[in-house]
Scaffold this motif. Structure first.
Motif, PDB file in Angstrom:
ATOM      1  N   GLY A   2       0.814  -1.210   0.000  1.00  0.00           N
ATOM      2  CA  GLY A   2       0.000   0.000   0.000  1.00  0.00           C
ATOM      3  C   GLY A   2       0.842   1.251   0.000  1.00  0.00           C
ATOM      4  N   GLY A   3       0.185   2.384  -0.037  1.00  0.00           N
ATOM      5  CA  GLY A   3       0.866   3.676  -0.130  1.00  0.00           C
ATOM      6  C   GLY A   3       0.344   4.463  -1.308  1.00  0.00           C
ATOM      7  N   LEU A   4       1.201   5.274  -1.889  1.00  0.00           N
ATOM      8  CA  LEU A   4       0.837   6.097  -3.045  1.00  0.00           C
ATOM      9  C   LEU A   4       1.340   5.429  -4.316  1.00  0.00           C
ATOM     10  CD1 LEU A   4       1.781   9.619  -1.641  1.00  0.00           C
ATOM     11  CD2 LEU A   4      -0.492   8.611  -1.810  1.00  0.00           C
ATOM     12  N   LEU A   5       0.448   5.048  -5.210  1.00  0.00           N
ATOM     13  CA  LEU A   5       0.829   4.330  -6.422  1.00  0.00           C
ATOM     14  C   LEU A   5       1.294   5.244  -7.552  1.00  0.00           C
ATOM     15  CD1 LEU A   5      -1.882   1.522  -6.573  1.00  0.00           C
ATOM     16  CD2 LEU A   5       0.456   1.400  -5.702  1.00  0.00           C
ATOM     17  N   LYS A   6       1.133   6.537  -7.388  1.00  0.00           N
ATOM     18  CA  LYS A   6       1.641   7.513  -8.381  1.00  0.00           C
ATOM     19  C   LYS A   6       1.118   7.226  -9.792  1.00  0.00           C
ATOM     20  CE  LYS A   6       5.766   6.314  -7.270  1.00  0.00           C
ATOM     21  NZ  LYS A   6       7.234   6.153  -7.194  1.00  0.00           N
ATOM     22  N   GLY A   7      -0.099   6.715  -9.873  1.00  0.00           N
ATOM     23  CA  GLY A   7      -0.698   6.461 -11.181  1.00  0.00           C
ATOM     24  C   GLY A   7      -0.270   5.168 -11.837  1.00  0.00           C
ATOM     25  N   LEU A   8       0.574   4.372 -11.202  1.00  0.00           N
ATOM     26  CA  LEU A   8       1.066   3.139 -11.800  1.00  0.00           C
ATOM     27  C   LEU A   8       0.058   2.005 -11.606  1.00  0.00           C
ATOM     28  CD1 LEU A   8       4.791   3.354 -10.649  1.00  0.00           C
ATOM     29  CD2 LEU A   8       3.832   3.978 -12.880  1.00  0.00           C
ATOM     30  N   GLU A   9       0.028   1.081 -12.563  1.00  0.00           N
ATOM     31  CA  GLU A   9      -0.900  -0.043 -12.518  1.00  0.00           C
ATOM     32  C   GLU A   9      -0.288  -1.218 -11.768  1.00  0.00           C
ATOM     33  OE1 GLU A   9      -3.986   0.080 -13.501  1.00  0.00           O
ATOM     34  OE2 GLU A   9      -3.739   2.136 -14.220  1.00  0.00           O
ATOM     35  N   VAL A  10      -1.110  -1.998 -11.070  1.00  0.00           N
ATOM     36  CA  VAL A  10      -0.605  -3.128 -10.278  1.00  0.00           C
ATOM     37  C   VAL A  10      -1.185  -4.465 -10.715  1.00  0.00           C
ATOM     38  CG1 VAL A  10      -0.099  -1.717  -8.258  1.00  0.00           C
ATOM     39  CG2 VAL A  10      -2.373  -2.735  -8.511  1.00  0.00           C
ATOM     40  N   ASP A  11      -2.031  -4.496 -11.739  1.00  0.00           N
ATOM     41  CA  ASP A  11      -2.654  -5.754 -12.152  1.00  0.00           C
ATOM     42  C   ASP A  11      -1.630  -6.812 -12.547  1.00  0.00           C
ATOM     43  OD1 ASP A  11      -5.886  -5.898 -12.674  1.00  0.00           O
ATOM     44  OD2 ASP A  11      -5.135  -3.847 -12.516  1.00  0.00           O
ATOM     45  N   GLU A  12      -0.655  -6.451 -13.358  1.00  0.00           N
ATOM     46  CA  GLU A  12       0.332  -7.429 -13.796  1.00  0.00           C
ATOM     47  C   GLU A  12       1.163  -7.923 -12.621  1.00  0.00           C
ATOM     48  OE1 GLU A  12       2.300 -10.142 -15.728  1.00  0.00           O
ATOM     49  OE2 GLU A  12       0.582  -9.033 -16.543  1.00  0.00           O
ATOM     50  N   LEU A  13       1.488  -7.035 -11.700  1.00  0.00           N
ATOM     51  CA  LEU A  13       2.221  -7.433 -10.499  1.00  0.00           C
ATOM     52  C   LEU A  13       1.436  -8.474  -9.715  1.00  0.00           C
ATOM     53  CD1 LEU A  13       4.380  -7.103  -8.247  1.00  0.00           C
ATOM     54  CD2 LEU A  13       2.992  -5.198  -7.383  1.00  0.00           C
ATOM     55  N   VAL A  14       0.163  -8.194  -9.443  1.00  0.00           N
ATOM     56  CA  VAL A  14      -0.654  -9.111  -8.651  1.00  0.00           C
ATOM     57  C   VAL A  14      -0.822 -10.435  -9.391  1.00  0.00           C
ATOM     58  CG1 VAL A  14      -2.956  -9.484  -7.708  1.00  0.00           C
ATOM     59  CG2 VAL A  14      -1.825  -7.271  -7.401  1.00  0.00           C
ATOM     60  N   ARG A  15      -1.045 -10.369 -10.696  1.00  0.00           N
ATOM     61  CA  ARG A  15      -1.195 -11.599 -11.482  1.00  0.00           C
ATOM     62  C   ARG A  15       0.061 -12.470 -11.377  1.00  0.00           C
ATOM     63  NH1 ARG A  15      -1.688  -9.363 -16.027  1.00  0.00           N
ATOM     64  NH2 ARG A  15      -3.951  -9.133 -16.066  1.00  0.00           N
ATOM     65  N   SER A  16       1.230 -11.828 -11.450  1.00  0.00           N
ATOM     66  CA  SER A  16       2.483 -12.588 -11.474  1.00  0.00           C
ATOM     67  C   SER A  16       2.823 -13.224 -10.134  1.00  0.00           C
ATOM     68  CB  SER A  16       3.634 -11.676 -11.916  1.00  0.00           C
ATOM     69  OG  SER A  16       3.906 -10.681 -10.933  1.00  0.00           O
ATOM     70  N   CYS A  17       2.371 -12.623  -9.033  1.00  0.00           N
ATOM     71  CA  CYS A  17       2.754 -13.133  -7.718  1.00  0.00           C
ATOM     72  C   CYS A  17       1.639 -13.882  -7.007  1.00  0.00           C
ATOM     73  CB  CYS A  17       3.256 -11.991  -6.833  1.00  0.00           C
ATOM     74  SG  CYS A  17       1.967 -10.861  -6.243  1.00  0.00           S
ATOM     75  N   ALA A  18       0.469 -14.008  -7.615  1.00  0.00           N
ATOM     76  CA  ALA A  18      -0.702 -14.573  -6.933  1.00  0.00           C
ATOM     77  C   ALA A  18      -0.422 -15.966  -6.367  1.00  0.00           C
ATOM     78  CB  ALA A  18      -1.895 -14.628  -7.892  1.00  0.00           C
ATOM     79  N   GLY A  19       0.333 -16.779  -7.095  1.00  0.00           N
ATOM     80  CA  GLY A  19       0.595 -18.133  -6.654  1.00  0.00           C
ATOM     81  C   GLY A  19       1.499 -18.228  -5.439  1.00  0.00           C
ATOM     82  N   ARG A  20       2.155 -17.114  -5.074  1.00  0.00           N
ATOM     83  CA  ARG A  20       3.059 -17.117  -3.924  1.00  0.00           C
ATOM     84  C   ARG A  20       2.393 -16.569  -2.661  1.00  0.00           C
ATOM     85  NH1 ARG A  20       8.616 -17.218  -5.423  1.00  0.00           N
ATOM     86  NH2 ARG A  20       8.873 -17.424  -7.678  1.00  0.00           N
ATOM     87  N   LEU A  21       1.197 -16.042  -2.775  1.00  0.00           N
ATOM     88  CA  LEU A  21       0.594 -15.322  -1.665  1.00  0.00           C
ATOM     89  C   LEU A  21      -0.213 -16.237  -0.755  1.00  0.00           C
ATOM     90  CD1 LEU A  21      -0.688 -12.117  -3.523  1.00  0.00           C
ATOM     91  CD2 LEU A  21       1.468 -12.424  -2.266  1.00  0.00           C
ATOM     92  N   ARG A  22       0.056 -16.149   0.553  1.00  0.00           N
ATOM     93  CA  ARG A  22      -0.785 -16.808   1.552  1.00  0.00           C
ATOM     94  C   ARG A  22      -1.828 -15.842   2.079  1.00  0.00           C
ATOM     95  NH1 ARG A  22      -0.832 -21.223   4.522  1.00  0.00           N
ATOM     96  NH2 ARG A  22       1.234 -21.892   3.839  1.00  0.00           N
ATOM     97  N   GLY A  23      -1.478 -14.564   2.115  1.00  0.00           N
ATOM     98  CA  GLY A  23      -2.393 -13.530   2.560  1.00  0.00           C
ATOM     99  C   GLY A  23      -1.806 -12.165   2.266  1.00  0.00           C
ATOM    100  N   VAL A  24      -2.652 -11.129   2.382  1.00  0.00           N
ATOM    101  CA  VAL A  24      -2.221  -9.756   2.101  1.00  0.00           C
ATOM    102  C   VAL A  24      -2.803  -8.835   3.161  1.00  0.00           C
ATOM    103  CG1 VAL A  24      -2.211  -7.873   0.418  1.00  0.00           C
ATOM    104  CG2 VAL A  24      -2.203 -10.258  -0.380  1.00  0.00           C
ATOM    105  N   VAL A  25      -1.976  -7.909   3.628  1.00  0.00           N
ATOM    106  CA  VAL A  25      -2.432  -6.853   4.524  1.00  0.00           C
ATOM    107  C   VAL A  25      -2.183  -5.531   3.831  1.00  0.00           C
ATOM    108  CG1 VAL A  25      -2.248  -5.799   6.801  1.00  0.00           C
ATOM    109  CG2 VAL A  25      -1.862  -8.260   6.539  1.00  0.00           C
ATOM    110  N   LEU A  26      -3.228  -4.718   3.710  1.00  0.00           N
ATOM    111  CA  LEU A  26      -3.138  -3.471   2.951  1.00  0.00           C
ATOM    112  C   LEU A  26      -3.215  -2.267   3.881  1.00  0.00           C
ATOM    113  CD1 LEU A  26      -5.531  -4.369   0.005  1.00  0.00           C
ATOM    114  CD2 LEU A  26      -3.025  -4.427   0.006  1.00  0.00           C
TER     115      LEU A  26
END
Length: 487
Positions: A369-393
């Protein structure tokens, strides 16, 4: 330019930061009539102004927009956008404008130390410090400068064997004639697009590190121009090096002739050897790279390539990497509590950096989390989804990350922490600890800038470290790493 060529020249230095003050001092010492302008007017700026005025510099505080009358050169601090009023006025009047890095290049005396330069979206500071460590291990008087350490306009006037120069896209934008002995583009991913205006403009700024016309033979480069060091695993970096007269690649794969790479557990050079077709030099082992992560191996290879371009022997690469002490807040091991590892990568302030951090671990509770400065995160989340046990935002743009998680990792538990008070990081870390199981890594790789909640990314990282120290089972604070010693 010689000192005499500056005498009487009317120079406006825009910005009273470290680089602006250094430029003003150096120019005043050479007889230029310097006016430093700064939009801020507080106690800190007034103290700096008094020191500069004692050296003959005229200082104007509270107005960073008006071009001083009679100016015939503007030396601009790197953060100033080209469309800001002062540089725009200079451009309209045909007044030459460049930055402190370009000024430093033009001020180099005869026999000045050659430059080994580094740019990239991520990893610049790590690589420049690795490089300085390797050069020192080889017995050279090397100094890390540019976007770190001593202002480069001062360093070029000192006696050193070689300079390891970190350059941001802002600094490169305001440069035109740099021609380092060797230069590396580590990687290129979307960043600072609000400043540059487009990805193409951002890439064009990065390309300037390879010299005029990519590999120009300006004073300071080799006889065939700047050696372009490129990331063979990054299409943009590789593309930028294509126009260079000489180029060397680095890769996390097996090295082909003309590249450095990895063979089993070894870093190997098949470029800067006598016969790249038939020879290879062993540089170091993967265990010599600290902290170990794939992208940090790439950093080590880039540093090794630049050092080898300067003539450093293979054994010094190993010694320098072993002696290198990583900066805090970059894949920093904080603790292991109940079989869960806690990692602080607060410096991961955009998707490319966070992706590299996430790729280093198998089972992750991600704090983001924080300030994304207009950058997209979909590809990031797609690429790491298989490694995630949980997320805290946490932070202002956490909802955008939550939306991407809902699209690409809908089964992953997500905890939203809306708090922004001083205790927010304790709640975040406690929620992450509750999601984690033995063998997991709780990873602070925020993907966003810190300024919505913290003074800067080190303050965010320090808050994470302190919160981890307060977890049940952490033991006495002194039993945990001190924050400066990533493993």
């Amino acid at each position: 330019m010689t000192s005499g060529e500056w005498a009487g020249r009317r120079v406006c230095v825009a910005g009273a930061g470290v680089s602006g003050r250094a430029a003003a001092r150096v120019l005043a010492e050479r007889g230029a009539r310097v006016t430093l302008v700064e939009g801020r007017d507080g106690p800190e700026q007034r103290a700096h102004a008094a020191e500069l005025e004692a050296r003959g510099v005229t200082v104007r505080l509270g107005d960073g927009e008006t071009l001083p009358e009679g100016t015939n050169l503007v030396v601009i601090s790197p953060g100033w956008r080209p469309d800001a009023p002062l540089p725009a006025a200079a451009a309209a009047a045909g007044i030459e404008t460049y930055g402190e890095v370009e000024l430093a290049w033009r001020l180099r005396p005869a026999g000045a130390a050659p430059w080994l330069a580094i740019t990239g979206t991520d990893g610049k500071t790590t690589v420049v410090r690795m490089l300085a460590s390797i050069l020192a291990a080889a017995g050279h008087d090397a100094l890390a400068v540019g976007n770190v350490g001593t202002p480069i306009v001062e360093a070029v006037l000192e006696k050193h064997d070689v300079l390891a120069v970190e350059l941001s896209s802002y600094q490169l934008y305001w440069s035109s004639s740099l021609a380092p002995l060797a230069a590396a583009v580590l990687n290129v991913a979307p960043d600072h697009l609000d400043w540059h205006g487009s990805m193409d403009a951002y890439i064009a700024a990065k390309a300037k590190i390879f010299g005029p016309g990519a590999g120009g033979t300006g004073d300071g480069a080799g006889p065939e121009g700047t050696l372009a060091v490129y990331n063979a695993d990054d299409p943009v970096s590789a593309g930028l090096a294509e126009a260079a007269r000489r180029r060397v690649g680095f890769t996390l794969g097996m090295p082909r002739p003309g590249t450095l790479g990895v063979v089993e557990d070894l870093l190997v050079d098949r470029a800067l050897v006598g016969d790249p077709e038939r020879e290879a030099a062993e540089l170091a082992g993967l265990h010599d790279v600290r902290p170990f992560a794939p992208h940090n191996v790439a950093n080590a290879l880039a540093a090794a390539a630049l050092a080898r371009a300067y003539g450093v022997p293979p054994e010094a690469v190993r010694e320098g990497l072993r002696a290198f002490v990583p900066d805090p807040h970059r894949i920093q091991h904080v603790a292991e509590i109940g079989g869960v590892t806690y990692i602080n990568d607060s410096k991961a302030t955009q998707p490319h950096a966070a992706a590299a951090s996430l790729a280093a671990y198998e089972s992750i509770v991600w704090i983001a989390g924080g300030l994304l400065k207009g950058l997209e995160v979909d590809e990031l989340v797609r690429s790491c989804a298989g490694r995630l046990r949980g997320v805290v935002l946490l932070g202002r743009d956490r909802a955008r990350i939550a939306e991407a998680l809902a699209r690409h990792a809908p089964d992953i538990p997500v905890v939203d922490v809306a708090d922004t008070d001083t205790g927010a990081m304790d709640r975040v870390v406690n929620e992450a600890a509750a999601l984690a199981e033995p063998g997991d890594t709780v990873l602070l790789a925020p993907v966003g800038a810190s300024f919505d909640m913290f003074a800067n990314y080190p303050a965010r990282g320090d808050a994470f470290i302190a919160a981890v120290r307060r977890l049940p089972g952490a033991g006495p604070a002194g039993a945990l790493p001190d924050g400066g010693g990533p493993r």
